[in-house]
Design a protein around this motif. Structure first.
Motif, mmCIF file in Angstrom:
data_model
loop_
_atom_site.group_PDB
_atom_site.id
_atom_site.type_symbol
_atom_site.label_atom_id
_atom_site.label_comp_id
_atom_site.label_asym_id
_atom_site.label_seq_id
_atom_site.Cartn_x
_atom_site.Cartn_y
_atom_site.Cartn_z
ATOM 1 N N LEU A 1 0.958 -1.211 0.167
ATOM 2 C CA LEU A 1 0.112 0.332 0.018
ATOM 3 C C LEU A 1 0.831 1.299 -0.160
ATOM 4 C CD1 LEU A 1 -2.332 1.119 -0.068
ATOM 5 C CD2 LEU A 1 -2.474 1.433 2.448
ATOM 6 N N ALA A 2 2.182 1.223 1.212
ATOM 7 C CA ALA A 2 2.714 2.294 0.764
ATOM 8 C C ALA A 2 3.674 2.864 -0.555
ATOM 9 C CB ALA A 2 3.621 2.319 1.770
ATOM 10 N N ALA A 3 3.944 1.717 -1.596
ATOM 11 C CA ALA A 3 3.962 1.684 -3.088
ATOM 12 C C ALA A 3 2.808 2.039 -3.692
ATOM 13 C CB ALA A 3 4.670 0.650 -3.622
ATOM 14 N N VAL A 4 2.147 1.897 -3.158
ATOM 15 C CA VAL A 4 0.826 2.150 -4.341
ATOM 16 C C VAL A 4 1.119 3.755 -3.359
ATOM 17 C CG1 VAL A 4 -1.501 2.412 -4.620
ATOM 18 C CG2 VAL A 4 -0.522 0.323 -4.641
ATOM 19 N N ASP A 5 1.303 4.305 -2.596
ATOM 20 C CA ASP A 5 0.312 5.399 -2.349
ATOM 21 C C ASP A 5 1.584 6.487 -2.833
ATOM 22 O OD1 ASP A 5 -1.728 4.966 -1.140
ATOM 23 O OD2 ASP A 5 -1.092 5.451 0.674
ATOM 24 N N ARG A 6 2.830 5.758 -3.450
ATOM 25 C CA ARG A 6 4.196 6.720 -3.834
ATOM 26 C C ARG A 6 3.777 6.890 -5.244
ATOM 27 N NH1 ARG A 6 6.784 3.807 -0.364
ATOM 28 N NH2 ARG A 6 7.913 1.578 -1.375
ATOM 29 N N VAL B 1 1.153 6.858 -6.707
ATOM 30 C CA VAL B 1 -0.075 8.438 -6.751
ATOM 31 C C VAL B 1 0.628 9.909 -6.333
ATOM 32 C CG1 VAL B 1 -1.923 8.762 -5.738
ATOM 33 C CG2 VAL B 1 -1.787 6.697 -6.325
ATOM 34 N N SER B 2 1.253 9.413 -5.315
ATOM 35 C CA SER B 2 1.351 10.243 -5.296
ATOM 36 C C SER B 2 3.038 11.196 -6.275
ATOM 37 C CB SER B 2 2.749 10.820 -3.860
ATOM 38 O OG SER B 2 3.965 10.234 -3.545
ATOM 39 N N ASP B 3 4.324 10.364 -6.906
ATOM 40 C CA ASP B 3 4.911 10.344 -7.717
ATOM 41 C C ASP B 3 3.711 11.062 -8.962
ATOM 42 O OD1 ASP B 3 6.757 10.269 -6.163
ATOM 43 O OD2 ASP B 3 7.248 8.437 -6.266
ATOM 44 N N GLY B 4 2.718 10.827 -8.995
ATOM 45 C CA GLY B 4 1.971 10.816 -10.291
ATOM 46 C C GLY B 4 2.313 10.247 -11.810
ATOM 47 N N ARG B 5 3.103 8.856 -11.321
ATOM 48 C CA ARG B 5 3.005 7.211 -11.750
ATOM 49 C C ARG B 5 1.326 6.389 -11.961
ATOM 50 N NH1 ARG B 5 6.353 3.933 -9.089
ATOM 51 N NH2 ARG B 5 6.460 5.395 -7.139
ATOM 52 N N ALA B 6 0.247 7.436 -11.121
ATOM 53 C CA ALA B 6 -0.559 6.584 -11.093
ATOM 54 C C ALA B 6 -2.283 7.791 -10.938
ATOM 55 C CB ALA B 6 -0.691 5.201 -9.946
ATOM 56 N N ARG B 7 -3.261 7.586 -11.658
ATOM 57 C CA ARG B 7 -4.276 8.555 -10.898
ATOM 58 C C ARG B 7 -4.255 7.924 -9.666
ATOM 59 N NH1 ARG B 7 -7.941 10.014 -15.409
ATOM 60 N NH2 ARG B 7 -9.024 8.212 -14.512
ATOM 61 N N SER B 8 -4.550 7.780 -9.193
ATOM 62 C CA SER B 8 -4.961 7.515 -7.685
ATOM 63 C C SER B 8 -5.207 5.674 -7.458
ATOM 64 C CB SER B 8 -6.849 7.099 -7.743
ATOM 65 O OG SER B 8 -7.502 6.264 -8.406
ATOM 66 N N ARG B 9 -5.224 5.485 -6.287
ATOM 67 C CA ARG B 9 -5.262 3.752 -6.185
ATOM 68 C C ARG B 9 -5.797 2.894 -6.153
ATOM 69 N NH1 ARG B 9 -5.523 3.929 1.172
ATOM 70 N NH2 ARG B 9 -3.519 4.526 1.390
ATOM 71 N N ASN B 10 -7.150 3.198 -7.004
ATOM 72 C CA ASN B 10 -8.270 2.712 -7.767
ATOM 73 C C ASN B 10 -7.651 2.713 -8.945
ATOM 74 O OD1 ASN B 10 -11.050 1.842 -7.152
ATOM 75 N ND2 ASN B 10 -11.273 2.567 -9.195
ATOM 76 N N GLU B 11 -7.425 3.493 -9.314
ATOM 77 C CA GLU B 11 -6.607 3.269 -11.141
ATOM 78 C C GLU B 11 -5.986 2.058 -10.639
ATOM 79 O OE1 GLU B 11 -8.214 4.040 -13.765
ATOM 80 O OE2 GLU B 11 -9.680 5.272 -12.816
ATOM 81 N N LEU B 12 -4.340 2.752 -10.022
ATOM 82 C CA LEU B 12 -3.826 1.328 -10.325
ATOM 83 C C LEU B 12 -3.785 0.117 -10.284
ATOM 84 C CD1 LEU B 12 -0.537 0.778 -10.196
ATOM 85 C CD2 LEU B 12 -0.480 1.814 -7.978
#
Length: 91
Positions: free
Chosen positions: A17-22, A24-35
């Motif tokens: 989850l922390a990697a997912v949040d990173r 998202v915050s780095d702009g590599r994903a739009r949101s947790r859901n989208e990723l």
């Protein structure tokens, strides 16, 4: 693939989850859901490809299939040669 969305709940390891949040915050994903959606689609496509590959491997080892494939190849040999001639690939 458009369909209606259904809310669900997932339990994830904290580091994932922390990697997912990173991401998202780095702009590599739009949101947790989208990723998560993208990851699930990617995994399901990989599983589908693996199943197809397994089926092809079974076909490659199946003597009856191989015999049938050779019969079909023989039946279409003259048509294949004609197509190659018309395409200028052979004379």
């Amino acid at each position: 693939m458009t369909s209606h969305s259904v809310r669900t709940r997932l339990t994830l390891p904290a580091d994932l989850l922390a990697a997912v949040d990173r991401a998202v915050s780095d702009g590599r994903a739009r949101s947790r859901n989208e990723l998560v959606i993208q990851a699930l689609r990617h995994e399901l496509a990989a599983q589908k490809r693996a199943a197809i590959d397994a089926d092809l491997m079974m076909m490659a080892r199946d003597p009856e299939y191989q015999a049938e494939a050779l019969e079909i190849e023989d039946a279409f040999a003259s048509a294949d040669a004609e197509a190659l001639r018309l395409g200028g690939i052979i004379e």
